[in-house]
Design an enzyme around this catalytic site. Sequence first.
Site, mmCIF file in Angstrom:
data_model
loop_
_atom_site.group_PDB
_atom_site.id
_atom_site.type_symbol
_atom_site.label_atom_id
_atom_site.label_comp_id
_atom_site.label_asym_id
_atom_site.label_seq_id
_atom_site.Cartn_x
_atom_site.Cartn_y
_atom_site.Cartn_z
ATOM 1 C CG ASP A 40 -1.928 -1.148 1.209
ATOM 2 O OD1 ASP A 40 -1.906 -1.954 0.275
ATOM 3 O OD2 ASP A 40 -2.720 -1.249 2.175
ATOM 4 C CE LYS B 29 -3.598 -4.332 1.376
ATOM 5 N NZ LYS B 29 -4.323 -3.467 2.285
ATOM 6 C CB CYS C 107 -2.412 -2.595 5.389
ATOM 7 S SG CYS C 107 -4.068 -1.919 5.182
HETATM 8 C C1 C5J Z 1 -3.180 0.681 5.566
HETATM 9 C C2 C5J Z 1 -4.881 1.943 6.718
HETATM 10 N N1 C5J Z 1 -2.691 0.460 4.338
HETATM 11 N N2 C5J Z 1 -4.056 2.358 7.669
HETATM 12 N N3 C5J Z 1 -4.436 1.203 5.660
HETATM 13 O O1 C5J Z 1 -2.517 0.449 6.561
HETATM 14 O O2 C5J Z 1 -6.062 2.231 6.781
#
Ligand code: C5J
Length: 221
Positions: free
Chosen positions: A24, A129, A162
Amino acid sequence: MTTIAAEPFPFEMDRRAVALLVIDMQRDFIEPGGFGASLGNDVAPLQAIVPTVAALLQAFRRARLPIVHTRECHRPDLSDCPPSKRDRGQPSLRIGDPGPMGRLLVAGEPGAQIVPALAPRPGEPVIDKPGKGAFTRTPLEVVLADAEVRQLVIAGVTTEVCVQTTMREANDRGFDCLLVEDATESYFPEFKRATLEMIRAQGAIVGWTATAAQVMEAIDG
Ligand code: C5J
């Protein structure tokens, strides 16, 4: 086998079975005006790890080892975004609302793209995702099985959301996982520190941690 000087004990890396999983590293989390900022977070600490993640990507590419990227995002009709996720809290913008980088956390919008410095190369799978864990409602497990991957070196954001969720999912599926300490970041320094500690506690109950330099030394070795 190549040994990485990791915590809580050395990680025996199998070059025929290891992949880099980058979680991400999207504009929505790393740049002002995105999803992370809409929740009231300062994105500057996340921006700071981009050069380290780029160096890891270069090392894996040089060694011709597999790389997989993930993106947290939803279909434009939000049919894969549960109301419990969209409606929670009082953010300045909600998932799907228009912002400076397009609709927040929606596939195809500028904000959902991986930051240009870390852009995936042809042949590097990108897994979209809808949740925090990269194995949930995605083809990731099949992609890794097809490439005969059994070990994951993990980088990306955010450490306790995540990244940690994905690492726990991978651990439960039988992967050996190593989290790169300076190639992951959180909006909350104390959450990052606690996550690193809980991952490697109890004899690596979730996995290992090491610095990017330690990983790259082993890969370039
Ligand atoms: C991730 C989030 N990628 N913090 N998403 O950690 O909402």
